[in-house]
Design a protein around this motif. Sequence first.
Motif, PDB file in Angstrom:
ATOM      1  N   UNK A   1       0.839  -1.189   0.000  1.00  0.00           N
ATOM      2  CA  UNK A   1       0.000   0.000   0.000  1.00  0.00           C
ATOM      3  C   UNK A   1       0.882   1.250   0.000  1.00  0.00           C
ATOM      4  N   UNK A   2       0.549   2.201  -0.863  1.00  0.00           N
ATOM      5  CA  UNK A   2       1.303   3.441  -0.907  1.00  0.00           C
ATOM      6  C   UNK A   2       0.990   4.303   0.317  1.00  0.00           C
ATOM      7  N   UNK A   3       1.962   5.072   0.738  1.00  0.00           N
ATOM      8  CA  UNK A   3       1.803   5.874   1.957  1.00  0.00           C
ATOM      9  C   UNK A   3       0.635   6.849   1.835  1.00  0.00           C
ATOM     10  N   UNK A   4       0.464   7.480   0.668  1.00  0.00           N
ATOM     11  CA  UNK A   4      -0.613   8.444   0.482  1.00  0.00           C
ATOM     12  C   UNK A   4      -1.973   7.790   0.658  1.00  0.00           C
ATOM     13  N   UNK A   5      -2.108   6.569   0.131  1.00  0.00           N
ATOM     14  CA  UNK A   5      -3.372   5.847   0.276  1.00  0.00           C
ATOM     15  C   UNK A   5      -3.669   5.575   1.745  1.00  0.00           C
ATOM     16  N   UNK A   6      -2.643   5.139   2.477  1.00  0.00           N
ATOM     17  CA  UNK A   6      -2.798   4.846   3.900  1.00  0.00           C
ATOM     18  C   UNK A   6      -3.179   6.098   4.678  1.00  0.00           C
ATOM     19  N   UNK A   7      -2.554   7.227   4.352  1.00  0.00           N
ATOM     20  CA  UNK A   7      -2.822   8.458   5.091  1.00  0.00           C
ATOM     21  C   UNK A   7      -4.202   9.022   4.786  1.00  0.00           C
ATOM     22  N   UNK A   8      -4.694   8.822   3.561  1.00  0.00           N
ATOM     23  CA  UNK A   8      -5.998   9.361   3.191  1.00  0.00           C
ATOM     24  C   UNK A   8      -7.141   8.484   3.688  1.00  0.00           C
TER      25      UNK A   8
END
Length: 211
Positions: free
Chosen positions: A1-8
Amino acid sequence: MERQVDEEEHSGEMQYPYIAKIINDANMNSSGKRYDIKILPIMVGSIKTNKEEAFGRLLTPYLSDRGVFTVISSDFCHWGRRFGYTPQPSKSDGTNEVHEYIRQLDKAGMDLIEMQRPGAFADYLRERSNTICGRHPISVWLRSLEGSALTHDVRFVKYAQSEKARSMRDNSVSYASAIARVAMFDGWGAEVWDGENSWMDSKTLVQIGAF
C-alpha cells in the motif's frame, strides 16, 4: 500500500475510539477480570467481484468463529456535484424530492444486504452505481456468509442523511447501521423472533456502517 493511500484512508480511525470505549467498558464491568481482546484491521480496496468471492471464502472460518466480532466501516450514498454523482428522481420513483430518491436508492441496497445476496448486491451496484464507499468490504463479508455453517440475521437499525438534498446546490452523505447476529431457533427449527429483545439477545457477529 502506498503511503498516500494509507494516510488518506480514515475508516479505521473512525472506528477505533468506539472499539476502545467498548473494550474499556467491558473490562470495567468484569469484576476484576480483564479481557485480552486483539484487533486485526483489514483494509479492502477497489477489487473485482472474483476477488471479493476469493477473499470471502478465505475469511469464512474466521468470521464464523463465535469469538470474533467484525466491524465493517462504510457510508452509503454520496450525492452531489462534490462527489460527481447526481442522479435525479423520475416519475417511476414516486417522488420529486432528491433526498427521498436517495433513501429509496440506499434502501434497495440495504434490502439485498439483509437478504444476504452478494450476487444481487453486485448487480445493484453495477446498475445503479450507488457511491457506497465500503461496497467492497461489505461484498467480501457477504461472500464469507455463503460458506458459513451458521445461519445469520442481518438487520439495518438506523439510517440518516447529512443533508436533505433538494437541488443541485446540495451535497449529501447517507449513513446506515446494520447488525448481524447468529439466528436462534426453537426446537421445531423455526427462527425465534419474539419481539425485538429475543433477537437482540443473540450473538453479535458484525456491525456494518459508520454511525
